[in-house]
Design a protein around this motif. Sequence first.
Motif, PDB file in Angstrom:
ATOM      1  N   LYS A 140      26.205  56.621  50.091  1.00  0.00           N
ATOM      2  CA  LYS A 140      26.228  55.426  51.200  1.00  0.00           C
ATOM      3  C   LYS A 140      26.853  54.314  50.611  1.00  0.00           C
ATOM      4  N   ILE A 141      27.511  53.584  51.460  1.00  0.00           N
ATOM      5  CA  ILE A 141      28.285  52.257  50.943  1.00  0.00           C
ATOM      6  C   ILE A 141      27.744  51.412  52.158  1.00  0.00           C
ATOM      7  N   LEU A 142      27.491  50.187  51.637  1.00  0.00           N
ATOM      8  CA  LEU A 142      27.060  49.082  52.663  1.00  0.00           C
ATOM      9  C   LEU A 142      27.949  48.138  52.517  1.00  0.00           C
ATOM     10  N   VAL A 143      28.531  47.834  53.932  1.00  0.00           N
ATOM     11  CA  VAL A 143      29.643  46.758  54.076  1.00  0.00           C
ATOM     12  C   VAL A 143      29.175  45.694  54.921  1.00  0.00           C
ATOM     13  N   PRO A 144      28.692  44.576  54.156  1.00  0.00           N
ATOM     14  CA  PRO A 144      28.427  43.229  55.320  1.00  0.00           C
ATOM     15  C   PRO A 144      29.577  42.832  55.863  1.00  0.00           C
ATOM     16  N   VAL A 145      29.479  42.566  57.311  1.00  0.00           N
ATOM     17  CA  VAL A 145      30.632  42.174  57.972  1.00  0.00           C
ATOM     18  C   VAL A 145      30.480  40.680  58.470  1.00  0.00           C
ATOM     19  N   LEU A 161      27.605  49.688  58.337  1.00  0.00           N
ATOM     20  CA  LEU A 161      28.206  48.281  58.611  1.00  0.00           C
ATOM     21  C   LEU A 161      26.902  47.381  58.957  1.00  0.00           C
ATOM     22  N   PHE A 162      26.819  46.345  58.227  1.00  0.00           N
ATOM     23  CA  PHE A 162      25.814  45.283  58.330  1.00  0.00           C
ATOM     24  C   PHE A 162      26.262  43.854  58.835  1.00  0.00           C
ATOM     25  N   HIS A 163      25.618  43.269  59.743  1.00  0.00           N
ATOM     26  CA  HIS A 163      25.849  42.073  60.246  1.00  0.00           C
ATOM     27  C   HIS A 163      24.785  41.384  60.673  1.00  0.00           C
ATOM     28  N   MET A 164      24.927  39.993  59.991  1.00  0.00           N
ATOM     29  CA  MET A 164      23.484  39.281  60.068  1.00  0.00           C
ATOM     30  C   MET A 164      23.881  38.055  61.197  1.00  0.00           C
ATOM     31  N   LEU A 165      22.991  38.168  62.063  1.00  0.00           N
ATOM     32  CA  LEU A 165      23.222  37.351  63.287  1.00  0.00           C
ATOM     33  C   LEU A 165      23.138  35.884  62.830  1.00  0.00           C
ATOM     34  N   GLU A 205      27.389  53.988  60.270  1.00  0.00           N
ATOM     35  CA  GLU A 205      26.243  53.506  61.004  1.00  0.00           C
ATOM     36  C   GLU A 205      26.266  52.094  61.119  1.00  0.00           C
ATOM     37  N   THR A 206      25.428  51.388  61.896  1.00  0.00           N
ATOM     38  CA  THR A 206      25.427  49.754  62.077  1.00  0.00           C
ATOM     39  C   THR A 206      24.083  49.375  62.106  1.00  0.00           C
ATOM     40  N   ILE A 207      23.984  48.072  61.506  1.00  0.00           N
ATOM     41  CA  ILE A 207      22.636  47.389  61.508  1.00  0.00           C
ATOM     42  C   ILE A 207      23.021  46.229  62.013  1.00  0.00           C
ATOM     43  N   ILE A 208      22.246  45.423  62.793  1.00  0.00           N
ATOM     44  CA  ILE A 208      22.583  44.033  63.190  1.00  0.00           C
ATOM     45  C   ILE A 208      20.997  43.492  62.951  1.00  0.00           C
ATOM     46  N   GLN A 209      20.947  42.438  62.197  1.00  0.00           N
ATOM     47  CA  GLN A 209      19.594  41.890  62.142  1.00  0.00           C
ATOM     48  C   GLN A 209      19.983  40.308  62.130  1.00  0.00           C
ATOM     49  N   ASN A 210      18.919  39.433  62.419  1.00  0.00           N
ATOM     50  CA  ASN A 210      18.931  38.098  62.071  1.00  0.00           C
ATOM     51  C   ASN A 210      18.573  37.523  60.785  1.00  0.00           C
ATOM     52  N   TYR A 211      19.016  38.135  59.977  1.00  0.00           N
ATOM     53  CA  TYR A 211      18.844  37.481  58.455  1.00  0.00           C
ATOM     54  C   TYR A 211      19.784  36.246  58.482  1.00  0.00           C
ATOM     55  N   LYS A 212      19.409  35.443  57.806  1.00  0.00           N
ATOM     56  CA  LYS A 212      20.149  34.051  57.681  1.00  0.00           C
ATOM     57  C   LYS A 212      20.493  33.812  56.193  1.00  0.00           C
ATOM     58  N   ASP A 213      19.890  34.542  55.128  1.00  0.00           N
ATOM     59  CA  ASP A 213      20.261  34.190  53.873  1.00  0.00           C
ATOM     60  C   ASP A 213      20.693  35.624  53.325  1.00  0.00           C
ATOM     61  N   PHE A 214      21.916  35.435  52.682  1.00  0.00           N
ATOM     62  CA  PHE A 214      22.944  36.804  52.326  1.00  0.00           C
ATOM     63  C   PHE A 214      22.025  37.315  51.004  1.00  0.00           C
ATOM     64  N   GLU A 215      20.975  36.697  50.723  1.00  0.00           N
ATOM     65  CA  GLU A 215      20.589  37.370  49.327  1.00  0.00           C
ATOM     66  C   GLU A 215      19.536  38.619  50.116  1.00  0.00           C
ATOM     67  N   VAL A 270      20.815  40.985  51.870  1.00  0.00           N
ATOM     68  CA  VAL A 270      21.593  42.048  51.823  1.00  0.00           C
ATOM     69  C   VAL A 270      21.099  42.979  50.915  1.00  0.00           C
ATOM     70  N   ASN A 271      20.453  42.797  49.704  1.00  0.00           N
ATOM     71  CA  ASN A 271      19.974  43.617  48.854  1.00  0.00           C
ATOM     72  C   ASN A 271      18.920  44.382  49.196  1.00  0.00           C
ATOM     73  N   ALA A 272      18.109  43.897  50.113  1.00  0.00           N
ATOM     74  CA  ALA A 272      16.902  44.459  50.784  1.00  0.00           C
ATOM     75  C   ALA A 272      17.249  45.375  51.618  1.00  0.00           C
ATOM     76  N   VAL A 273      18.167  45.464  52.279  1.00  0.00           N
ATOM     77  CA  VAL A 273      18.911  46.260  53.164  1.00  0.00           C
ATOM     78  C   VAL A 273      19.545  47.416  52.449  1.00  0.00           C
ATOM     79  N   ALA A 274      20.274  47.178  51.511  1.00  0.00           N
ATOM     80  CA  ALA A 274      20.757  48.211  50.594  1.00  0.00           C
ATOM     81  C   ALA A 274      19.785  49.184  49.905  1.00  0.00           C
TER      82      ALA A 274
END
Length: 273
Positions: free
Chosen positions: A3-8, A34-38, A82-92, A94-98
């Motif tokens: 699996k490869i996580l790509v924050p967009v 695909l991971f997007h932070m609202l 796969e896609t994930i959209i969450q309301n994270y605001k801190d890019f730190e 991303v590690n938790a999602v990974a």
Amino acid sequence: MKKILVPVDFSEHSEYALEVASKIAKQHGAGIILFHMLGLSDSVLANSEIAEEAEAKYYLKLAKEKIKEYTEKEYLKNVSVETIIQNYKDFEEVNAVAQEQHCDLVVMGSHGTSGFSELFVGSNTEKVVRTSDIPVIVIKDQHEDFTIKKIVMASDFAKENISVYKKADAFAKLYKASLEVVYINTTGANFIGYDIVEKRMEAFKKELGKDIQINFYSHPSLERGIFKYCNEKDADLLVIPTHGRKGLAHFVVGSLAENVSNHAELPVMTIKL
């Protein structure tokens, strides 16, 4: 690699990263998340419950539409996405999602345009690099082809670099690429005699348990030396060890001259010590 996580963030830079991730995924049969932070602001969340819900739904709808466009890119054909959209605001985070998604690699675009330090330090990319427990590949520009034949790892031969080398070596083997280690000896007050560096090199090899290719390169600047060496060696990927929450600044200090900034087009893989 599975699996490869790509924050967009839907910028052209994140699409550059996604395209590279798609090439890696196809080469190794991996899937992409695909991971997007609202990143909804506190002002939005401070509104009345009804207004908050309406605005959150509005931004979520926009994000879903945009991320759907990304999943339909031609270069993602035959790749599991796969896609994930969450309301994270801190890019730190991303590690938790990974970690939650059991990802093996993060591929992320960077908006950096002024050299190595500005490519990372103070940016969202640097926050991901600093906190990620898995390797991160930083992509600055579009790469029509992502062929890895030669990898350079910059090291100071500290004992903790052994684990970084092993991970870099494993990645090199995936591509059947060569991997060499370089020590940049800065001239001036920080210059260290070759005999001392040679002892460090031998100790590093002994701790690693095998003979590896190590090169000694002198340059007035650590950062410029790294990029100049990679340029001379025609490297396809640069591997840099990071010190976790201490950030890249612990390993790379200072800034680059303007004429070196173009070297940052080289993909950079960071691996946490």
